[in-house]
Design a protein around this motif. Structure first.
Motif, PDB file in Angstrom:
ATOM      1  N   VAL A 249      -7.424   6.780  10.402  1.00  0.00           N
ATOM      2  CA  VAL A 249      -6.329   5.777   9.921  1.00  0.00           C
ATOM      3  C   VAL A 249      -6.606   4.274  10.239  1.00  0.00           C
ATOM      4  CG1 VAL A 249      -3.941   5.339  10.393  1.00  0.00           C
ATOM      5  CG2 VAL A 249      -4.850   7.738   9.953  1.00  0.00           C
ATOM      6  N   LEU A 253      -6.774   1.009   7.762  1.00  0.00           N
ATOM      7  CA  LEU A 253      -5.868  -0.486   8.097  1.00  0.00           C
ATOM      8  C   LEU A 253      -6.866  -1.461   8.191  1.00  0.00           C
ATOM      9  CD1 LEU A 253      -3.319   1.186  10.574  1.00  0.00           C
ATOM     10  CD2 LEU A 253      -2.837   0.330   8.306  1.00  0.00           C
ATOM     11  N   ARG A 265       2.083   0.979   0.080  1.00  0.00           N
ATOM     12  CA  ARG A 265       2.165   1.662   1.383  1.00  0.00           C
ATOM     13  C   ARG A 265       2.424   0.925   2.409  1.00  0.00           C
ATOM     14  NH1 ARG A 265       3.450   5.553   4.394  1.00  0.00           N
ATOM     15  NH2 ARG A 265       1.812   6.827   5.178  1.00  0.00           N
ATOM     16  N   THR A 267       2.188  -0.039   6.009  1.00  0.00           N
ATOM     17  CA  THR A 267       1.408   0.184   6.748  1.00  0.00           C
ATOM     18  C   THR A 267       2.026   0.283   8.122  1.00  0.00           C
ATOM     19  OG1 THR A 267       0.934  -2.374   7.130  1.00  0.00           O
ATOM     20  CG2 THR A 267      -0.400  -1.156   5.490  1.00  0.00           C
ATOM     21  N   THR A 269       4.005   2.590   9.329  1.00  0.00           N
ATOM     22  CA  THR A 269       3.907   3.883   9.683  1.00  0.00           C
ATOM     23  C   THR A 269       2.403   4.310  10.002  1.00  0.00           C
ATOM     24  OG1 THR A 269       3.560   4.300   7.354  1.00  0.00           O
ATOM     25  CG2 THR A 269       6.055   4.446   8.058  1.00  0.00           C
ATOM     26  N   LEU A 270       1.441   4.012   9.392  1.00  0.00           N
ATOM     27  CA  LEU A 270       0.301   3.911   9.762  1.00  0.00           C
ATOM     28  C   LEU A 270      -0.175   3.398  11.248  1.00  0.00           C
ATOM     29  CD1 LEU A 270      -1.813   3.825   6.217  1.00  0.00           C
ATOM     30  CD2 LEU A 270      -0.811   5.664   7.331  1.00  0.00           C
ATOM     31  N   VAL A 273       0.151   5.470  14.390  1.00  0.00           N
ATOM     32  CA  VAL A 273      -0.543   6.605  14.458  1.00  0.00           C
ATOM     33  C   VAL A 273      -1.510   6.382  15.810  1.00  0.00           C
ATOM     34  CG1 VAL A 273      -2.328   8.326  13.598  1.00  0.00           C
ATOM     35  CG2 VAL A 273      -0.437   7.384  12.012  1.00  0.00           C
ATOM     36  N   ARG A 316       4.277   9.953  14.436  1.00  0.00           N
ATOM     37  CA  ARG A 316       2.746  10.075  14.194  1.00  0.00           C
ATOM     38  C   ARG A 316       2.589  11.450  14.137  1.00  0.00           C
ATOM     39  NH1 ARG A 316       1.821   7.728  19.991  1.00  0.00           N
ATOM     40  NH2 ARG A 316       3.580   6.533  19.375  1.00  0.00           N
ATOM     41  N   TRP A 410      -1.519  11.340   2.478  1.00  0.00           N
ATOM     42  CA  TRP A 410      -0.751  11.031   3.539  1.00  0.00           C
ATOM     43  C   TRP A 410      -0.943   9.492   3.581  1.00  0.00           C
ATOM     44  CZ3 TRP A 410      -2.739  10.874   8.800  1.00  0.00           C
ATOM     45  CH2 TRP A 410      -2.130  10.233   9.925  1.00  0.00           C
ATOM     46  N   VAL A 411      -2.132   8.899   4.100  1.00  0.00           N
ATOM     47  CA  VAL A 411      -2.564   7.733   4.227  1.00  0.00           C
ATOM     48  C   VAL A 411      -2.351   6.805   3.069  1.00  0.00           C
ATOM     49  CG1 VAL A 411      -4.402   6.120   4.569  1.00  0.00           C
ATOM     50  CG2 VAL A 411      -4.463   8.169   5.795  1.00  0.00           C
TER      51      VAL A 411
END
Length: 432
Positions: A249, A253, A265, A267, A269-270, A273, A316, A410-411
């Motif tokens: 992930v 990014l 998207r 980011t 939320t990513l 993680v 996460r 998901w990503v």
């Protein structure tokens, strides 16, 4: 003719005359000027074509170019903040390489079935190329992670003589004479043998599941990375999974912000993680589901809705451990403190994307493994080689499998896993 350059590097050639080789995405005209949007696989660039710069004949040719016509364009690179990508090309020459007429995927809205029937063309769209570039980054990130951790790539066979996780989801293949082989469900069993030779290994390749499932998370052919470690416990497996997911992930990014922006998207939320991931014992997960009023049957496996509800409790991925041994594969090691539970883990992605990793500690006791094989109605003779691993120097060991397509879905924040692979194979989809 200037030197050929790719669109993603035109910024280094401002003020220079260069040549682009690509395809026409869109064209609009304003009097004596054409504006051509051109792509070449690395990006999109606006080409400004003035009649006075290009000549009447070429200008007239450009006026009739169809969508996806293959063209070569020569011109001067100019910085322009208003243009897509911040640069544009002032054309001085154009050559038609391959004409395109009546391109079937126009800028209007099309249904999914229509687009899937034309997947070989749909992958040219900017959104689809963005997804496939993220997929590329995920795959490279996986390889670099395991290579950096000292794992050895040891690929496993696609043709197998027996099932890894039961016979109901296998694709049979005629081998030679009267022999039936099966397309692999997983390379794990062979990977265990590899780990006994090399210590830390991973396999990376296509796997096949003949599940008659039509959910947004399922494909019949997908890619999976499967690490396996000798002298490993369940905790070791979970720690490795956490490091892998955070590394992949983080890499996306770092390197694919442009593609994530195309996909709209979020980011944030990513960026959340981070390891360690929350851990839920199966019993605790069951209580959460029952408290929320879900019709969950304690003792059964988690369904898609169950996974979604659990993952929504966290920002996460969450690790669900110690499932009932009865719902897990025959090779899962029972928990010595709870023999009816398996030393296993499923890693559920947040935002309702469900399981992306499944694994655990393997059963290393010969007698119990043979008993489990028989309990699952599997032919012991087909697993003689696998039982050898317990006869000759058995050790605690474990690993997992991570589905590339589910991870990419998901990503990227996709609605359906079908867009994560160039040519998806599903229950009713074998074309193109």
């Amino acid at each position: 003719m200037g030197p050929q350059v790719y669109i993603d590097s035109v910024g280094a050639h401002v003020g220079e005359t260069v040549t682009l080789k690509g395809w026409l995405v869109n064209r609009r005209s304003s009097g004596k000027i054409h504006f051509l949007l051109v792509r070449d696989g690395t990006g999109f660039l606006q080409v400004v074509m003035g009649r006075s710069d290009i000549g009447d004949e070429v200008f007239a040719t450009a006026d009739h170019l169809g969508q996806e016509t293959a063209i070569t364009v020569t011109g001067l690179v100019r910085a322009d903040a208003r243009a897509k990508g911040g640069f544009e090309l002032i054309a001085s020459g154009l050559t038609v390489v391959g004409a395109s007429h009546d391109y079937p995927i126009t800028p209007k809205e099309h249904g999914v079935d229509y687009l899937m029937d034309r997947r070989h063309l749909w992958i040219r769209a900017d959104r689809q190329t963005a997804i496939l570039k993220v997929r590329h980054e995920v795959i490279n990130g996986i390889r670099d992670f395991f290579n950096g951790e000292g794992f050895i790539l040891a690929d496993t066979p696609i043709f197998t003589p027996a099932a890894c996780e039961g016979t109901t989801t296998l694709f049979p293949v005629q081998y030679f004479d009267d022999t039936t082989a099966y397309l692999t469900q997983s390379g794990q069993l062979y990977n265990e043998a590899n780990a006994m030779a090399l210590g830390k290994v991973y396999a990376f390749g296509p796997t096949f599941r003949a599940e008659k499932s039509k959910t947004r998370r399922h494909l019949t052919e997908f890619w999976m990375v499967e690490p396996e470690m000798a002298y490993a416990t369940l905790d070791d497996v979970i720690a490795l999974a956490e490091r892998l997911v955070t590394a992949v992930v983080g890499r996306v990014l770092d390197r694919r912000q442009k593609e994530l922006a195309i996909l709209e998207r979020k980011t944030t939320t990513l960026e959340a993680v981070k390891a360690p991931f929350p851990r839920l014992h199966y019993d605790e997960a069951a209580r959460i589901l029952l408290d929320k009023g879900l019709p969950f049957e304690v003792g059964g496996d988690l369904g898609g809705t169950d996974e979604t509800v659990l993952s929504e409790q966290f920002d996460r991925p969450v690790c669900v451990t110690h499932y009932p041994a009865a719902v897990k594969a025959f090779y899962m090691k029972p928990d010595p403190e709870q023999p009816d539970r398996a030393l296993c883990v499923d890693v559920l992605a947040p935002e309702g994307y469900g399981e992306i990793i499944g694994g655990g500690q393997r059963l290393d006791d010969y007698d119990l493994l043979l008993q489990r094989i028989r309990e699952h109605d599997l032919p012991p003779e087909a697993f003689e080689w696998y039982l050898d691993l317990r006869r000759y120097g058995s050790v605690p060991h474990g690993g997992f499998g991570m589905g590339v397509e589910r991870c990419v879905s998901w990503v990227c924040g996709l609605e359906h896993v079908r867009e994560t692979i160039p040519y998806p194979r599903m229950l009713y989809r074998l074309y193109p």
